[in-house]
Design a protein around this motif. Structure first.
Motif, PDB file in Angstrom:
ATOM      1  N   SER A 214       0.875  -1.172   0.000  1.00 36.47           N
ATOM      2  CA  SER A 214       0.000   0.000   0.000  1.00 36.47           C
ATOM      3  C   SER A 214       0.915   1.226   0.000  1.00 36.47           C
ATOM      4  CB  SER A 214      -0.941   0.004   1.211  1.00 36.47           C
ATOM      5  OG  SER A 214      -0.207   0.016   2.427  1.00 36.47           O
ATOM      6  N   TRP A 215       0.312   2.402  -0.246  1.00 37.02           N
ATOM      7  CA  TRP A 215       1.106   3.607  -0.439  1.00 37.02           C
ATOM      8  C   TRP A 215       0.653   4.711   0.501  1.00 37.02           C
ATOM      9  CZ3 TRP A 215       5.155   3.302  -3.848  1.00 37.02           C
ATOM     10  CH2 TRP A 215       5.162   2.179  -4.688  1.00 37.02           C
ATOM     11  N   SER A 216       1.578   5.579   0.878  1.00 38.75           N
ATOM     12  CA  SER A 216       1.247   6.705   1.743  1.00 38.75           C
ATOM     13  C   SER A 216       2.163   7.884   1.420  1.00 38.75           C
ATOM     14  CB  SER A 216       1.382   6.314   3.224  1.00 38.75           C
ATOM     15  OG  SER A 216       2.702   5.898   3.528  1.00 38.75           O
ATOM     16  N   ASP A 217       1.750   9.049   1.869  1.00 40.28           N
ATOM     17  CA  ASP A 217       2.535  10.259   1.617  1.00 40.28           C
ATOM     18  C   ASP A 217       3.749  10.360   2.528  1.00 40.28           C
ATOM     19  OD1 ASP A 217       0.861  11.198  -0.420  1.00 40.28           O
ATOM     20  OD2 ASP A 217      -0.506  12.105   1.016  1.00 40.28           O
ATOM     21  N   THR A 218       3.673   9.754   3.691  1.00 42.97           N
ATOM     22  CA  THR A 218       4.781   9.793   4.642  1.00 42.97           C
ATOM     23  C   THR A 218       5.028   8.398   5.200  1.00 42.97           C
ATOM     24  OG1 THR A 218       3.285  10.306   6.478  1.00 42.97           O
ATOM     25  CG2 THR A 218       4.274  12.174   5.321  1.00 42.97           C
ATOM     26  N   VAL A 219       6.196   8.205   5.776  1.00 44.57           N
ATOM     27  CA  VAL A 219       6.526   6.929   6.417  1.00 44.57           C
ATOM     28  C   VAL A 219       5.756   6.826   7.731  1.00 44.57           C
ATOM     29  CG1 VAL A 219       8.361   5.561   7.477  1.00 44.57           C
ATOM     30  CG2 VAL A 219       8.811   6.826   5.357  1.00 44.57           C
ATOM     31  N   PRO A 220       4.926   5.786   7.910  1.00 45.85           N
ATOM     32  CA  PRO A 220       4.071   5.726   9.105  1.00 45.85           C
ATOM     33  C   PRO A 220       4.717   5.055  10.312  1.00 45.85           C
ATOM     34  CG  PRO A 220       3.474   3.979   7.617  1.00 45.85           C
ATOM     35  CD  PRO A 220       4.591   4.739   6.947  1.00 45.85           C
ATOM     36  N   PHE A 221       6.038   4.998  10.334  1.00 44.11           N
ATOM     37  CA  PHE A 221       6.763   4.441  11.471  1.00 44.11           C
ATOM     38  C   PHE A 221       7.816   5.444  11.931  1.00 44.11           C
ATOM     39  CE2 PHE A 221       5.586   0.836   8.749  1.00 44.11           C
ATOM     40  CZ  PHE A 221       4.847   0.063   9.640  1.00 44.11           C
ATOM     41  N   LYS A 222       8.083   5.461  13.235  1.00 42.56           N
ATOM     42  CA  LYS A 222       9.066   6.394  13.776  1.00 42.56           C
ATOM     43  C   LYS A 222      10.487   5.858  13.720  1.00 42.56           C
ATOM     44  CE  LYS A 222       5.862   8.641  16.996  1.00 42.56           C
ATOM     45  NZ  LYS A 222       5.580   8.959  18.429  1.00 42.56           N
ATOM     46  N   LYS A 223      10.629   4.530  13.726  1.00 45.29           N
ATOM     47  CA  LYS A 223      11.973   3.958  13.775  1.00 45.29           C
ATOM     48  C   LYS A 223      11.964   2.549  13.192  1.00 45.29           C
ATOM     49  CE  LYS A 223      11.055   2.739  18.613  1.00 45.29           C
ATOM     50  NZ  LYS A 223      11.523   2.887  20.017  1.00 45.29           N
ATOM     51  N   LEU A 224      13.134   1.953  13.141  1.00 41.22           N
ATOM     52  CA  LEU A 224      13.301   0.589  12.662  1.00 41.22           C
ATOM     53  C   LEU A 224      13.560  -0.326  13.844  1.00 41.22           C
ATOM     54  CD1 LEU A 224      13.811  -1.544  10.404  1.00 41.22           C
ATOM     55  CD2 LEU A 224      16.226  -0.824  10.476  1.00 41.22           C
ATOM     56  N   LEU A 225      12.778  -1.400  13.944  1.00 45.81           N
ATOM     57  CA  LEU A 225      12.960  -2.408  14.985  1.00 45.81           C
ATOM     58  C   LEU A 225      13.007  -3.784  14.339  1.00 45.81           C
ATOM     59  CD1 LEU A 225      10.374  -1.158  17.652  1.00 45.81           C
ATOM     60  CD2 LEU A 225      12.857  -0.921  17.764  1.00 45.81           C
ATOM     61  N   VAL A 226      14.035  -4.544  14.633  1.00 40.42           N
ATOM     62  CA  VAL A 226      14.120  -5.935  14.194  1.00 40.42           C
ATOM     63  C   VAL A 226      14.379  -6.758  15.452  1.00 40.42           C
ATOM     64  CG1 VAL A 226      15.226  -7.599  12.663  1.00 40.42           C
ATOM     65  CG2 VAL A 226      15.076  -5.186  11.976  1.00 40.42           C
ATOM     66  N   LYS A 227      13.402  -7.569  15.839  1.00 40.97           N
ATOM     67  CA  LYS A 227      13.441  -8.241  17.136  1.00 40.97           C
ATOM     68  C   LYS A 227      13.291  -9.752  16.999  1.00 40.97           C
ATOM     69  CE  LYS A 227      11.237  -4.504  19.801  1.00 40.97           C
ATOM     70  NZ  LYS A 227      10.107  -4.202  20.724  1.00 40.97           N
ATOM     71  N   VAL A 228      13.918 -10.463  17.924  1.00 43.13           N
ATOM     72  CA  VAL A 228      13.694 -11.903  18.079  1.00 43.13           C
ATOM     73  C   VAL A 228      12.724 -12.092  19.235  1.00 43.13           C
ATOM     74  CG1 VAL A 228      14.736 -14.122  18.651  1.00 43.13           C
ATOM     75  CG2 VAL A 228      15.949 -12.518  17.150  1.00 43.13           C
ATOM     76  N   LYS A 229      11.639 -12.832  18.991  1.00 47.23           N
ATOM     77  CA  LYS A 229      10.587 -13.038  19.984  1.00 47.23           C
ATOM     78  C   LYS A 229      10.306 -14.537  20.130  1.00 47.23           C
ATOM     79  CE  LYS A 229       8.165  -9.755  20.990  1.00 47.23           C
ATOM     80  NZ  LYS A 229       8.150  -8.797  22.117  1.00 47.23           N
ATOM     81  N   PRO A 230       9.642 -14.949  21.206  1.00 40.18           N
ATOM     82  CA  PRO A 230       9.253 -16.362  21.331  1.00 40.18           C
ATOM     83  C   PRO A 230       8.263 -16.799  20.249  1.00 40.18           C
ATOM     84  CG  PRO A 230       9.206 -15.276  23.474  1.00 40.18           C
ATOM     85  CD  PRO A 230       9.380 -14.198  22.454  1.00 40.18           C
ATOM     86  N   GLU A 231       7.356 -15.882  19.839  1.00 39.77           N
ATOM     87  CA  GLU A 231       6.391 -16.152  18.775  1.00 39.77           C
ATOM     88  C   GLU A 231       6.280 -14.908  17.904  1.00 39.77           C
ATOM     89  OE1 GLU A 231       2.629 -18.358  20.127  1.00 39.77           O
ATOM     90  OE2 GLU A 231       3.283 -17.359  21.969  1.00 39.77           O
ATOM     91  N   ILE A 232       6.010 -15.094  16.602  1.00 40.52           N
ATOM     92  CA  ILE A 232       5.819 -13.921  15.755  1.00 40.52           C
ATOM     93  C   ILE A 232       4.423 -13.354  15.912  1.00 40.52           C
ATOM     94  CG2 ILE A 232       7.606 -14.457  14.074  1.00 40.52           C
ATOM     95  CD1 ILE A 232       5.426 -15.600  12.231  1.00 40.52           C
ATOM     96  N   ILE A 233       3.513 -14.149  16.445  1.00 38.80           N
ATOM     97  CA  ILE A 233       2.215 -13.658  16.893  1.00 38.80           C
ATOM     98  C   ILE A 233       1.861 -14.455  18.140  1.00 38.80           C
ATOM     99  CG2 ILE A 233       0.902 -15.192  15.354  1.00 38.80           C
ATOM    100  CD1 ILE A 233      -0.074 -11.591  16.392  1.00 38.80           C
ATOM    101  N   ARG A 234       1.690 -13.753  19.241  1.00 38.84           N
ATOM    102  CA  ARG A 234       1.610 -14.425  20.542  1.00 38.84           C
ATOM    103  C   ARG A 234       0.246 -15.051  20.773  1.00 38.84           C
ATOM    104  NH1 ARG A 234       2.414 -11.432  26.405  1.00 38.84           N
ATOM    105  NH2 ARG A 234       2.169 -13.290  27.711  1.00 38.84           N
ATOM    106  N   MET A 235       0.267 -16.384  20.971  1.00 38.78           N
ATOM    107  CA  MET A 235      -0.957 -17.115  21.286  1.00 38.78           C
ATOM    108  C   MET A 235      -0.835 -17.837  22.628  1.00 38.78           C
ATOM    109  SD  MET A 235      -2.949 -19.917  18.911  1.00 38.78           S
ATOM    110  CE  MET A 235      -4.736 -19.929  18.833  1.00 38.78           C
ATOM    111  N   ASN A 236       0.395 -18.041  23.090  1.00 40.20           N
ATOM    112  CA  ASN A 236       0.646 -18.762  24.333  1.00 40.20           C
ATOM    113  C   ASN A 236       0.049 -20.171  24.303  1.00 40.20           C
ATOM    114  OD1 ASN A 236       1.981 -16.544  25.327  1.00 40.20           O
ATOM    115  ND2 ASN A 236       0.292 -15.836  26.623  1.00 40.20           N
ATOM    116  N   HIS A 237       0.150 -20.804  23.134  1.00 35.98           N
ATOM    117  CA  HIS A 237      -0.390 -22.153  22.985  1.00 35.98           C
ATOM    118  C   HIS A 237       0.651 -22.968  22.221  1.00 35.98           C
ATOM    119  CE1 HIS A 237      -3.422 -25.297  22.500  1.00 35.98           C
ATOM    120  NE2 HIS A 237      -4.164 -24.611  23.341  1.00 35.98           N
ATOM    121  N   PRO A 238       1.626 -23.550  22.925  1.00 31.87           N
ATOM    122  CA  PRO A 238       2.773 -24.191  22.266  1.00 31.87           C
ATOM    123  C   PRO A 238       2.416 -25.305  21.299  1.00 31.87           C
ATOM    124  CG  PRO A 238       3.175 -23.912  24.625  1.00 31.87           C
ATOM    125  CD  PRO A 238       1.734 -23.576  24.398  1.00 31.87           C
TER     126      PRO A 238
END
Length: 270
Positions: free
Chosen positions: A80-104
């Motif tokens: 999708s397209w926008s006139d400005t960048v809709p994020f303030k910064k760059l974050l690249v993180k390692v997490k236990p889940e990429i979407i948290r469900m807490n259901h192993p």
């Protein structure tokens, strides 16, 4: 297709085994930083989930480099397209889940996914009021309550969850209302409904379970013909960046009022 706005926004996810996610994090961060991109990339042993923005050249160069890794060769980001960048910064993180469900027990990178329902097929089923076998159709919203308040499919089930990890318990409480029906789980871009659909399949519902392929954003892209809006959907789609919500044309939905529950938002996107 590019429009007149200068900033390209992409979102994508893939459940795939990433035992090297910590090492991968450093490479992806360095490349995005060099290309001037902002946004969030989440990595876990179960896969990748990303939201990035920048110039078209920079964003596509980053994606092309990522796709050189065979595990991501088929990654197809939504644009999708926008006139400005809709994020303030760059974050690249390692997490236990990429979407948290807490259901192993739910590991899409190790399990067969539920059947994916194309947007055009869903629109046709909603037009006719049932699936092709004549079963009643249920749209199950897997998003947080405040997201649903921005827009949803007409008549969708909304259990008013406040975070995705509450979804399994909500299923147990409301299982009876899904029995004997064709259930289509949906979310913003597909990641939550992929886990949700696998969980639903394990509950012994006596009807088929689908996930909406590509989520709401893909539905907008494929069904908003001639700019008339997405059929059977009202409102916009909340997105986890400064644009706040997108309309059916994938443009910032500035006319959509912020719902009262907005203050309860949590970083639980997809």
């Amino acid at each position: 297709m590019q429009n007149d706005a200068p900033v390209l926004n992409i979102s994508a996810y893939k459940f795939v085994g990433l035992p090297d996610c910590a090492l991968l994090r450093d490479a992806l961060h360095a490349r995005a930083l060099a290309l001037g991109l902002k946004g969030t990339v989440l990595l876990a042993e179960e896969g990748i989930n990303l939201f990035l923005a920048g110039t078209a050249e920079g964003v596509r160069a980053w994606v092309a480099a990522l796709q050189e890794d065979a595990r991501f060769a088929d990654l197809a980001p939504k644009e999708s397209w926008s006139d400005t960048v809709p994020f303030k910064k760059l974050l690249v993180k390692v997490k236990p889940e990429i979407i948290r469900m807490n259901h192993p027990a739910i590991r899409p990178d190790q399990q067969a996914r539920a059947p994916a329902l194309p947007a055009t097929t869903l629109a046709r089923w909603l037009d006719q009021g049932h699936d092709d076998e004549g079963r009643p159709l249920v749209m199950l919203d897997t998003r947080n309550a405040f997201e649903v308040d921005y827009g949803a499919f007409d008549g969708a089930i909304d259990w008013r969850i406040h975070k995705f990890s509450e979804f399994p318990e909500a299923v147990q409480q409301h299982r009876a209302e899904l029995m004997g029906k064709t259930v289509v789980s949906y979310c913003t871009g597909g990641i939550r409904c992929e886990k949700a659909a696998i969980y639903l399949q394990q509950q012994g519902l006596d009807g088929p379970v689908y996930q909406l392929e590509g989520g709401i954003l893909k539905y907008f892209e494929e069904t908003n013909s001639e700019g008339k809006g997405a059929p059977h959907y009202h409102g916009g789609c909340f997105v986890f960046d400064q644009r706040e919500a997108l309309d059916a044309g994938l443009h910032p939905a500035l006319e959509i009022a912020r719902p009262p529950s907005e203050a309860h938002r949590a970083r639980d996107g997809g």
